[in-house]
Design a protein around this motif. Sequence first.
Motif, PDB file in Angstrom:
ATOM      1  N   THR A   3      50.344  -2.602  42.447  1.00  0.00           N
ATOM      2  CA  THR A   3      51.636  -3.177  42.820  1.00  0.00           C
ATOM      3  C   THR A   3      52.673  -2.948  41.733  1.00  0.00           C
ATOM      4  O   THR A   3      52.411  -3.186  40.550  1.00  0.00           O
ATOM      5  CB  THR A   3      51.487  -4.687  43.069  1.00  0.00           C
ATOM      6  N   LEU A   4      53.834  -2.482  42.134  1.00  0.00           N
ATOM      7  CA  LEU A   4      54.932  -2.266  41.202  1.00  0.00           C
ATOM      8  C   LEU A   4      55.601  -3.601  40.896  1.00  0.00           C
ATOM      9  O   LEU A   4      56.077  -4.291  41.793  1.00  0.00           O
ATOM     10  CB  LEU A   4      55.947  -1.299  41.821  1.00  0.00           C
ATOM     11  N   ILE A   5      55.622  -3.996  39.620  1.00  0.00           N
ATOM     12  CA  ILE A   5      56.160  -5.293  39.216  1.00  0.00           C
ATOM     13  C   ILE A   5      57.622  -5.175  38.798  1.00  0.00           C
ATOM     14  O   ILE A   5      58.464  -5.968  39.203  1.00  0.00           O
ATOM     15  CB  ILE A   5      55.329  -5.882  38.060  1.00  0.00           C
ATOM     16  N   LYS A   6      57.926  -4.194  37.967  1.00  0.00           N
ATOM     17  CA  LYS A   6      59.299  -3.938  37.521  1.00  0.00           C
ATOM     18  C   LYS A   6      59.554  -2.436  37.593  1.00  0.00           C
ATOM     19  O   LYS A   6      58.627  -1.641  37.404  1.00  0.00           O
ATOM     20  CB  LYS A   6      59.522  -4.407  36.076  1.00  0.00           C
ATOM     21  N   ALA A   7      60.794  -2.072  37.811  1.00  0.00           N
ATOM     22  CA  ALA A   7      61.113  -0.644  37.857  1.00  0.00           C
ATOM     23  C   ALA A   7      62.587  -0.416  37.579  1.00  0.00           C
ATOM     24  O   ALA A   7      63.430  -1.231  37.944  1.00  0.00           O
ATOM     25  CB  ALA A   7      60.744  -0.069  39.227  1.00  0.00           C
ATOM     26  N   TYR A   8      62.869   0.702  36.923  1.00  0.00           N
ATOM     27  CA  TYR A   8      64.252   1.134  36.690  1.00  0.00           C
ATOM     28  C   TYR A   8      64.248   2.649  36.647  1.00  0.00           C
ATOM     29  O   TYR A   8      63.313   3.268  36.124  1.00  0.00           O
ATOM     30  CB  TYR A   8      64.791   0.576  35.370  1.00  0.00           C
ATOM     31  N   GLU A   9      65.283   3.258  37.175  1.00  0.00           N
ATOM     32  CA  GLU A   9      65.388   4.718  37.090  1.00  0.00           C
ATOM     33  C   GLU A   9      66.834   5.154  37.225  1.00  0.00           C
ATOM     34  O   GLU A   9      67.628   4.539  37.934  1.00  0.00           O
ATOM     35  CB  GLU A   9      64.539   5.390  38.185  1.00  0.00           C
ATOM     36  N   ASN A  10      67.164   6.211  36.508  1.00  0.00           N
ATOM     37  CA  ASN A  10      68.413   6.918  36.760  1.00  0.00           C
ATOM     38  C   ASN A  10      68.199   8.424  36.630  1.00  0.00           C
ATOM     39  O   ASN A  10      69.143   9.183  36.428  1.00  0.00           O
ATOM     40  CB  ASN A  10      69.540   6.428  35.840  1.00  0.00           C
TER      41      ASN A  10
END
Length: 496
Positions: free
Chosen positions: A340-347
Amino acid sequence: MTLLTSAPAPGGDADHDGDDAGDALTLGRRVREQRALRGMTLEQLAAAVDRAPSQLSAIENGKREPRLPLLRALAAALGVTVDELLLDEAPSERAALEIAVERAQRGTVFGSLGIQPIRVSKATSDDTLKAILGLHQEVERLHRERAATPEEARRANTELRAEMRVAGNYYPDLERAAQQLLDSVGYTGGPVSQRHTAGVAEKLGFSLHYVSDMPHSTRSVIDRRNGRIYLSSNLPSRDARAPILRALASLVCGHEEPRNYADFLRQRVEANYLAGAVLLPEAAAVDLLVESKKQRQISMEDLRDAFGVSYEMAAHRFTNLATERLGLQVHFMKAHESGTLIKAYENDGVRFPSDALGNFEGAMVCRNWTARTVFGQSDRFNPWYQYTDMSAGGTYWCTSRVEKAKEGLYSVSVGVRFDDVKWFRGRETPHRSRSFCPDDRCCRQASSELTTKWAAAAWPEAATPTSLLAALPTGTFPGVDANEVYAFLEQNERRA
């Protein structure tokens, strides 16, 4: 604050016990109205229908609904038809007001307040009833506003992530606030010490208190009245810096009571950002990263070790500075061992798994991504590096580590596009995988051989997460037991 475009009918508690309760109240008031018109006492009507006065009192107060034989007897004794008693409109404006207040007091919103209901009698003025009803409707409105549905929460989270992406996850105002705090305590370089952290608290007018009875739903509690910050005595001393700074962030950022779930999420992001900006000061962190980039040796481990913080904080802080100060676009992931993905950030264009609203958190990470393959590595001392060829979007490189929390193991990963891997340590790794997700054939679909053998024979019972069907936590600070927190503050104030 979002205003509702329409209000419920007077006393229309959105979660009252149902129309039956409303019908019983209206019926009871109509019986009482007809009895009063004929000058009958409760005892006289009770004798006429061969019932105890207490039974009729319960009917008139809407606490009991009469069966049809008794209803017919009442209609006959009062000289009206059964249909007249069953009309769904209140017999008078006063009766309508009484019904609205009674219905409100029987609802779950009123019950959750822990207030003793008032007894509505002839002596209770209309103004008093209107005031009670108005207050209840406002409490009910606030309750609905703060009880964010999962869809509303996901939408708020998605909007916040989009804002962070546009900003490159860099916020100059928070960077300046962090530098001002460091300047106020004479910080000159190196890891920010506990002494510096305690000095920040003191400058803001707060003392630190370690206790063994912290409310279970909190990481810290600020007592603004007495200028105290409470922390758990079981907290490792080095890690105490971050909770203290997150607690103080509410003061530095001027946070007020969250108006909605979006406010709550934004305040949490700002608190985490400020804590990271203090513990990994921008100037010093950028100097280290710029030099590492020149040497093509950017490493989360070096950032972690230089400032004495957790790997997760170092990785997250790197995302704050990578785009604005290093010209690198990146992505960050925190994933539970379940996938399970708990936190995520992307650019950097990586396509995280998401729901229909574009929300990442709670989605399942592909088994072939670095964030999942790292769990299969026996070497937990060194970071795990891997290239992943995506079906869409090209190739990405990631560095990942496994850390332990009370919820189990989780991985923290930072990655970049193939063109930018030249600046990072670990680029020589031979580890490579391919991902075709969201195509089920990538890692979610069993082979045709296993499917043929087991599809008709397998009947597993899902270990459904307790949060799956539950509503999101409500309250000013979602997930926090306010009663427990207030009792805790009261008890510690008396000890002082």
